[in-house]
Scaffold this active site. Structure first.
Site, PDB file in Angstrom:
ATOM      1  N   HIS A  38       0.860  -1.190   0.000  1.00 48.90           N
ATOM      2  CA  HIS A  38       0.000   0.000   0.000  1.00 48.90           C
ATOM      3  C   HIS A  38       0.894   1.237   0.000  1.00 48.90           C
ATOM      4  O   HIS A  38       1.675   1.462   0.931  1.00 48.90           O
ATOM      5  CB  HIS A  38      -0.911   0.000   1.223  1.00 48.90           C
ATOM      6  CG  HIS A  38      -1.856   1.153   1.262  1.00 48.90           C
ATOM      7  ND1 HIS A  38      -2.941   1.256   0.415  1.00 48.90           N
ATOM      8  CD2 HIS A  38      -1.875   2.273   2.036  1.00 48.90           C
ATOM      9  CE1 HIS A  38      -3.597   2.374   0.678  1.00 48.90           C
ATOM     10  NE2 HIS A  38      -2.966   3.022   1.643  1.00 48.90           N
ATOM     11  N   ASP A  89       1.263   5.251  -0.109  1.00 50.70           N
ATOM     12  CA  ASP A  89       0.615   6.539   0.164  1.00 50.70           C
ATOM     13  C   ASP A  89       1.370   7.659  -0.542  1.00 50.70           C
ATOM     14  O   ASP A  89       2.561   7.875  -0.292  1.00 50.70           O
ATOM     15  CB  ASP A  89       0.597   6.812   1.662  1.00 50.70           C
ATOM     16  CG  ASP A  89      -0.380   5.922   2.406  1.00 50.70           C
ATOM     17  OD1 ASP A  89      -1.540   5.847   1.975  1.00 50.70           O
ATOM     18  OD2 ASP A  89       0.022   5.309   3.410  1.00 50.70           O
ATOM     19  N   HIS A 111      -2.410   5.105  -3.224  1.00 50.01           N
ATOM     20  CA  HIS A 111      -3.412   5.899  -2.514  1.00 50.01           C
ATOM     21  C   HIS A 111      -3.056   7.360  -2.740  1.00 50.01           C
ATOM     22  O   HIS A 111      -2.138   7.888  -2.106  1.00 50.01           O
ATOM     23  CB  HIS A 111      -3.413   5.540  -1.031  1.00 50.01           C
ATOM     24  CG  HIS A 111      -4.375   6.342  -0.214  1.00 50.01           C
ATOM     25  ND1 HIS A 111      -4.378   6.306   1.170  1.00 50.01           N
ATOM     26  CD2 HIS A 111      -5.382   7.192  -0.569  1.00 50.01           C
ATOM     27  CE1 HIS A 111      -5.329   7.110   1.612  1.00 50.01           C
ATOM     28  NE2 HIS A 111      -5.935   7.660   0.593  1.00 50.01           N
ATOM     29  N   GLY A 154      -2.810  11.572   6.243  1.00 43.74           N
ATOM     30  CA  GLY A 154      -1.619  12.401   6.171  1.00 43.74           C
ATOM     31  C   GLY A 154      -0.504  12.005   7.110  1.00 43.74           C
ATOM     32  O   GLY A 154       0.663  12.226   6.807  1.00 43.74           O
ATOM     33  N   PHE A 155      -0.833  11.386   8.254  1.00 41.85           N
ATOM     34  CA  PHE A 155       0.188  11.060   9.239  1.00 41.85           C
ATOM     35  C   PHE A 155      -0.073   9.679   9.837  1.00 41.85           C
ATOM     36  O   PHE A 155      -1.220   9.319  10.106  1.00 41.85           O
ATOM     37  CB  PHE A 155       0.210  12.094  10.364  1.00 41.85           C
ATOM     38  CG  PHE A 155       0.620  13.471   9.922  1.00 41.85           C
ATOM     39  CD1 PHE A 155       1.956  13.831   9.873  1.00 41.85           C
ATOM     40  CD2 PHE A 155      -0.337  14.398   9.536  1.00 41.85           C
ATOM     41  CE1 PHE A 155       2.332  15.102   9.449  1.00 41.85           C
ATOM     42  CE2 PHE A 155       0.025  15.666   9.117  1.00 41.85           C
ATOM     43  CZ  PHE A 155       1.370  16.025   9.076  1.00 41.85           C
ATOM     44  N   GLY A 207       0.336   6.888  12.990  1.00 37.33           N
ATOM     45  CA  GLY A 207       0.352   6.928  14.442  1.00 37.33           C
ATOM     46  C   GLY A 207      -0.810   7.643  15.100  1.00 37.33           C
ATOM     47  O   GLY A 207      -0.791   7.876  16.315  1.00 37.33           O
ATOM     48  N   ASP A 258      -8.279   1.819   6.411  1.00 41.35           N
ATOM     49  CA  ASP A 258      -6.915   2.331   6.589  1.00 41.35           C
ATOM     50  C   ASP A 258      -6.910   3.305   7.760  1.00 41.35           C
ATOM     51  O   ASP A 258      -7.685   4.258   7.772  1.00 41.35           O
ATOM     52  CB  ASP A 258      -6.467   3.042   5.309  1.00 41.35           C
ATOM     53  CG  ASP A 258      -5.015   3.488   5.350  1.00 41.35           C
ATOM     54  OD1 ASP A 258      -4.303   3.145   6.316  1.00 41.35           O
ATOM     55  OD2 ASP A 258      -4.590   4.171   4.406  1.00 41.35           O
ATOM     56  N   GLY A 259      -6.029   3.031   8.743  1.00 49.34           N
ATOM     57  CA  GLY A 259      -5.855   3.966   9.838  1.00 49.34           C
ATOM     58  C   GLY A 259      -5.960   3.349  11.207  1.00 49.34           C
ATOM     59  O   GLY A 259      -7.051   2.976  11.639  1.00 49.34           O
ATOM     60  N   GLY A 265      -0.345  -0.655   9.396  1.00 47.27           N
ATOM     61  CA  GLY A 265       0.766   0.269   9.614  1.00 47.27           C
ATOM     62  C   GLY A 265       1.416   0.006  10.955  1.00 47.27           C
ATOM     63  O   GLY A 265       1.656  -1.136  11.337  1.00 47.27           O
TER      64      GLY A 265
END
Length: 213
Positions: free
Chosen positions: A25, A27, A58, A134-135, A137, A165-166, A187
């Protein structure tokens, strides 16, 4: 892959390939649509050359339709974009399909399912963002959970694949799989910067019959 160790990227890619992921994936961030930059073209091209598993893209960028051809040429098999970033999202989807690739839309936490419902008959993937893009964590935003029930009902009619995602931890995988999610973007919450090998982590998560990217 934005969470990978870029000081030894070849080893990272090889380890993930050997662990049996389904997709890399990727980004792509322009510092405009999201307040960060990420994954340069050289990174994308390099990973595409050495990876044994397919890449997606993405596109967290303004005017994504301008760059569909570029990322298709670099090897993207699935291209996700944010519909609000382009004035003609249906045309972007048609262009992706015209290149022989799968089209996906990404739904930000603040974007409703209703706002993209007109695109659902023509997309292959719908990726729900459970953090603001965008970030890495960030914490999981529980208020997006009702979107999965809405999408599961619409999926029966239109046949797209639901991705997420996230902040996807192992506990979230079990929860979201029960809500109809099929494709999980992993992630730092599950895969990267852990004290286990990618092989061990993927094997344990794979026992849940999960599609991983």
């Amino acid at each position: 892959m934005m969470c990978a160790n870029f000081s030894n990227l070849e080893q990272e890619v090889n380890s993930l390939d050997n662990a049996g992921i389904d997709f890399f994936h990727m980004d792509i961030m322009d510092g405009s649509f999201v307040p960060n930059f990420g994954m340069g073209l050289q990174d994308y091209e390099y990973i595409g050359k050495i990876a044994q598993h397919p890449l997606d893209a993405h596109l967290m960028i303004e005017n994504p339709g301008k760059y569909v051809q570029l990322f298709s040429d670099l090897g993207a098999q699935v291209i996700y974009f944010h519909p609000e970033a382009d004035q003609q999202p249906a045309r972007v989807i048609d262009n992706i399909h015209g290149l022989g690739k799968k089209a996906g839309i990404a739904i930000n936490p603040g974007t409703s399912v209703t706002a993209v419902e007109g695109l659902l008959p023509i997309v292959d993937y719908v990726m729900v963002m459970t953090v603001n893009p965008g970030f890495a964590g960030q914490p999981f935003l529980d208020y997006v959970l009702p979107k999965f029930e809405q999408l599961t009902a619409l999926q029966k009619q239109f046949g797209f694949t639901i991705s997420v995602d996230g902040a996807i931890s192992r506990q979230r995988i079990s929860q979201l799989k029960a809500l109809g999610v099929e494709n999980f973007i992993l992630g730092t919450s599950t895969l990267f910067n852990k004290n286990q090998s990618y092989q061990t982590i993927i094997d344990e998560v794979r026992s849940e019959n999960t599609v991983l990217a």
